[in-house]
Write a protein that holds these residues in place. Structure first.
Motif, mmCIF file in Angstrom:
data_model
loop_
_atom_site.group_PDB
_atom_site.id
_atom_site.type_symbol
_atom_site.label_atom_id
_atom_site.label_comp_id
_atom_site.label_asym_id
_atom_site.label_seq_id
_atom_site.Cartn_x
_atom_site.Cartn_y
_atom_site.Cartn_z
ATOM 1 N N ILE A 66 0.840 -1.199 0.000
ATOM 2 C CA ILE A 66 0.000 0.000 0.000
ATOM 3 C C ILE A 66 0.876 1.249 0.000
ATOM 4 O O ILE A 66 0.622 2.214 -0.728
ATOM 5 C CB ILE A 66 -0.955 0.000 1.210
ATOM 6 C CG1 ILE A 66 -2.001 -1.111 1.058
ATOM 7 C CG2 ILE A 66 -1.638 1.356 1.371
ATOM 8 C CD1 ILE A 66 -2.883 -1.294 2.273
ATOM 9 N N GLY A 67 1.924 1.238 0.803
ATOM 10 C CA GLY A 67 2.835 2.374 0.855
ATOM 11 C C GLY A 67 3.529 2.626 -0.473
ATOM 12 O O GLY A 67 3.725 3.774 -0.888
ATOM 13 N N GLN A 68 3.903 1.555 -1.153
ATOM 14 C CA GLN A 68 4.590 1.689 -2.443
ATOM 15 C C GLN A 68 3.672 2.242 -3.522
ATOM 16 O O GLN A 68 4.126 2.900 -4.460
ATOM 17 C CB GLN A 68 5.137 0.330 -2.874
ATOM 18 C CG GLN A 68 6.275 -0.177 -2.005
ATOM 19 C CD GLN A 68 6.587 -1.647 -2.233
ATOM 20 O OE1 GLN A 68 5.908 -2.334 -3.009
ATOM 21 N NE2 GLN A 68 7.602 -2.152 -1.552
ATOM 22 N N GLN A 69 2.376 1.959 -3.402
ATOM 23 C CA GLN A 69 1.413 2.461 -4.392
ATOM 24 C C GLN A 69 1.012 3.904 -4.111
ATOM 25 O O GLN A 69 0.318 4.520 -4.906
ATOM 26 C CB GLN A 69 0.144 1.592 -4.398
ATOM 27 C CG GLN A 69 0.388 0.108 -4.543
ATOM 28 C CD GLN A 69 1.205 -0.233 -5.762
ATOM 29 O OE1 GLN A 69 0.876 0.185 -6.867
ATOM 30 N NE2 GLN A 69 2.277 -0.989 -5.575
ATOM 31 N N GLU A 70 1.437 4.421 -2.981
ATOM 32 C CA GLU A 70 1.075 5.772 -2.561
ATOM 33 C C GLU A 70 -0.447 5.947 -2.548
ATOM 34 O O GLU A 70 -0.986 6.969 -2.984
ATOM 35 C CB GLU A 70 1.735 6.827 -3.451
ATOM 36 C CG GLU A 70 3.258 6.772 -3.391
ATOM 37 C CD GLU A 70 3.915 7.864 -4.219
ATOM 38 O OE1 GLU A 70 3.180 8.588 -4.931
ATOM 39 O OE2 GLU A 70 5.140 8.024 -4.142
ATOM 40 N N GLN A 71 -1.126 4.925 -2.057
ATOM 41 C CA GLN A 71 -2.580 4.977 -1.958
ATOM 42 C C GLN A 71 -2.992 5.781 -0.729
ATOM 43 O O GLN A 71 -2.278 5.818 0.275
ATOM 44 C CB GLN A 71 -3.154 3.565 -1.852
ATOM 45 C CG GLN A 71 -3.030 2.742 -3.127
ATOM 46 C CD GLN A 71 -3.917 1.509 -3.080
ATOM 47 O OE1 GLN A 71 -4.723 1.349 -2.184
ATOM 48 N NE2 GLN A 71 -3.772 0.638 -4.051
ATOM 49 N N PRO A 72 -4.150 6.440 -0.788
ATOM 50 C CA PRO A 72 -4.624 7.185 0.380
ATOM 51 C C PRO A 72 -5.198 6.285 1.468
ATOM 52 O O PRO A 72 -5.560 6.758 2.546
ATOM 53 C CB PRO A 72 -5.711 8.091 -0.209
ATOM 54 C CG PRO A 72 -6.227 7.325 -1.387
ATOM 55 C CD PRO A 72 -5.019 6.614 -1.960
ATOM 56 N N THR A 73 -5.287 4.976 1.197
ATOM 57 C CA THR A 73 -5.860 4.038 2.158
ATOM 58 C C THR A 73 -5.051 4.028 3.458
ATOM 59 O O THR A 73 -3.831 3.854 3.439
ATOM 60 C CB THR A 73 -5.889 2.615 1.582
ATOM 61 O OG1 THR A 73 -6.637 2.617 0.370
ATOM 62 C CG2 THR A 73 -6.511 1.637 2.563
ATOM 63 N N ARG A 74 -5.735 4.204 4.571
ATOM 64 C CA ARG A 74 -5.097 4.104 5.886
ATOM 65 C C ARG A 74 -5.042 2.637 6.304
ATOM 66 O O ARG A 74 -5.915 1.846 5.927
ATOM 67 C CB ARG A 74 -5.865 4.916 6.927
ATOM 68 C CG ARG A 74 -5.956 6.402 6.584
ATOM 69 C CD ARG A 74 -4.603 7.065 6.602
ATOM 70 N NE ARG A 74 -4.690 8.469 6.227
ATOM 71 C CZ ARG A 74 -3.655 9.298 6.222
ATOM 72 N NH1 ARG A 74 -2.462 8.849 6.560
ATOM 73 N NH2 ARG A 74 -3.793 10.548 5.857
ATOM 74 N N VAL A 75 -4.043 2.294 7.101
ATOM 75 C CA VAL A 75 -3.826 0.893 7.494
ATOM 76 C C VAL A 75 -3.889 0.739 9.008
ATOM 77 O O VAL A 75 -3.211 1.466 9.747
ATOM 78 C CB VAL A 75 -2.459 0.382 6.986
ATOM 79 C CG1 VAL A 75 -2.194 -1.031 7.510
ATOM 80 C CG2 VAL A 75 -2.420 0.402 5.459
ATOM 81 N N GLY A 90 5.508 -2.655 13.647
ATOM 82 C CA GLY A 90 4.330 -2.521 12.801
ATOM 83 C C GLY A 90 4.141 -1.097 12.306
ATOM 84 O O GLY A 90 3.870 -0.870 11.115
ATOM 85 N N LEU A 91 4.295 -0.135 13.180
ATOM 86 C CA LEU A 91 4.159 1.260 12.774
ATOM 87 C C LEU A 91 5.282 1.662 11.825
ATOM 88 O O LEU A 91 5.097 2.495 10.937
ATOM 89 C CB LEU A 91 4.138 2.166 14.009
ATOM 90 C CG LEU A 91 2.919 1.990 14.923
ATOM 91 C CD1 LEU A 91 3.098 2.795 16.204
ATOM 92 C CD2 LEU A 91 1.640 2.413 14.212
ATOM 93 N N GLY A 92 6.449 1.032 12.010
ATOM 94 C CA GLY A 92 7.574 1.311 11.127
ATOM 95 C C GLY A 92 7.349 0.827 9.707
ATOM 96 O O GLY A 92 8.011 1.303 8.773
ATOM 97 N N LEU A 93 6.426 -0.098 9.528
ATOM 98 C CA LEU A 93 6.098 -0.600 8.193
ATOM 99 C C LEU A 93 5.280 0.404 7.387
ATOM 100 O O LEU A 93 5.108 0.249 6.185
ATOM 101 C CB LEU A 93 5.306 -1.904 8.298
ATOM 102 C CG LEU A 93 6.034 -3.113 8.864
ATOM 103 C CD1 LEU A 93 5.036 -4.225 9.186
ATOM 104 C CD2 LEU A 93 7.085 -3.612 7.888
ATOM 105 N N GLY A 94 4.779 1.410 8.086
ATOM 106 C CA GLY A 94 3.935 2.397 7.429
ATOM 107 C C GLY A 94 2.491 2.346 7.871
ATOM 108 O O GLY A 94 1.653 3.085 7.336
ATOM 109 N N ALA A 95 2.179 1.486 8.838
ATOM 110 C CA ALA A 95 0.805 1.406 9.340
ATOM 111 C C ALA A 95 0.442 2.704 10.061
ATOM 112 O O ALA A 95 1.300 3.375 10.642
ATOM 113 C CB ALA A 95 0.649 0.228 10.283
ATOM 114 N N ASP A 96 -0.839 3.044 10.017
ATOM 115 C CA ASP A 96 -1.316 4.247 10.690
ATOM 116 C C ASP A 96 -1.780 3.969 12.114
ATOM 117 O O ASP A 96 -1.851 4.887 12.930
ATOM 118 C CB ASP A 96 -2.476 4.855 9.890
ATOM 119 C CG ASP A 96 -2.062 5.233 8.485
ATOM 120 O OD1 ASP A 96 -1.441 6.298 8.322
ATOM 121 O OD2 ASP A 96 -2.339 4.450 7.559
#
Length: 219
Positions: A66-75, A90-96
């Motif tokens: 999801i982070g690589q696609q630069e999607q607005p979707t929150r995780v 987990g937060l370091g992976l880009g999760a919100d």
């Protein structure tokens, strides 16, 4: 709000989805990471709830994708790993956000609502226009002080129209935001839901049909 729930514990996933649907959220469910990426590539979601330990592609991998696609979707990562190191990772992976099992359903709902507010311009928790008041947190709606008894879909459609702030919303956008992937785009479900919602809102009419464009809320 449109939510993707990716969880390999099928009973848990289906139970969570059913609970969220009762709160007027549009929810799609998958049971592995590959299916999650497939859905994310097709549909636009406000929030993705990802189990970290799914078979095949894990929730961590889906989060990175999801982070690589630069999607607005929150995780929101959902996991049994409750240690501080696990949360930091987990937060370091880009999760919100990060929620550990077992969890209270009310807390999950509150976190989803908070994440959804980050996907666009900040909106107040209570939306009001032309005497119509919608309290998202309390899941109540009223017009001119009279409480409205709305179905989950009627509540969701009213929410979308109020968020639009008087702008026209197409039937396609209503279907995208208020229904899940099982909705048939060739049915008249949107028109029928708007019709019953308009009737419950009463007179004078506050939802207007804009020919060949969609629907608008306003006097």
């Amino acid at each position: 709000m449109r939510v993707l729930v990716a969880e390999d514990e099928r009973v848990l996933a289906d139970t969570v989805a059913e609970g969220l649907r009762r709160l007027a959220m549009a929810v799609d469910v998958v049971y592995d990471g590959e299916a999650a990426i497939e859905r994310l590539g097709v549909n636009r979601y406000d929030v993705a709830v990802l189990d970290r330990d799914m078979p095949g592609r894990t929730g961590d991998e889906v989060c990175r994708w999801i982070g690589q696609q630069e999607q607005p979707t929150r995780v929101l990562l959902l996991t049994a790993a409750a240690g501080i190191r696990d949360r930091v990772e987990g937060l370091g992976l880009g999760a919100d956000d990060y929620l550990t099992k077992p969890f209270a359903f009310a807390e999950l709902v509150a976190r989803l609502q908070a994440l959804s507010r980050r996907t666009g311009p900040a909106l107040p928790p209570v939306l009001e226009q032309d005497g119509v008041v919608l309290d998202v947190a309390r899941h109540t709606a009223s017009r001119d002080g009279q409480i409205l008894s709305l179905s989950p879909k009627e509540f969701a459609v009213l929410h979308v129209l109020l968020r639009a702030g008087g702008q026209v919303v197409s039937a396609e956008d209503l279907l995208e935001q208020a229904w899940d992937e099982h909705a048939d785009p060739f049915t008249n479900t949107v028109r029928m839901t708007v019709m019953t919602l308009r009737r419950k809102l009463g007179d004078p009419p506050v939802i207007h049909t804009v020919p060949r464009a969609g629907y608008r809320l306003g006097s």
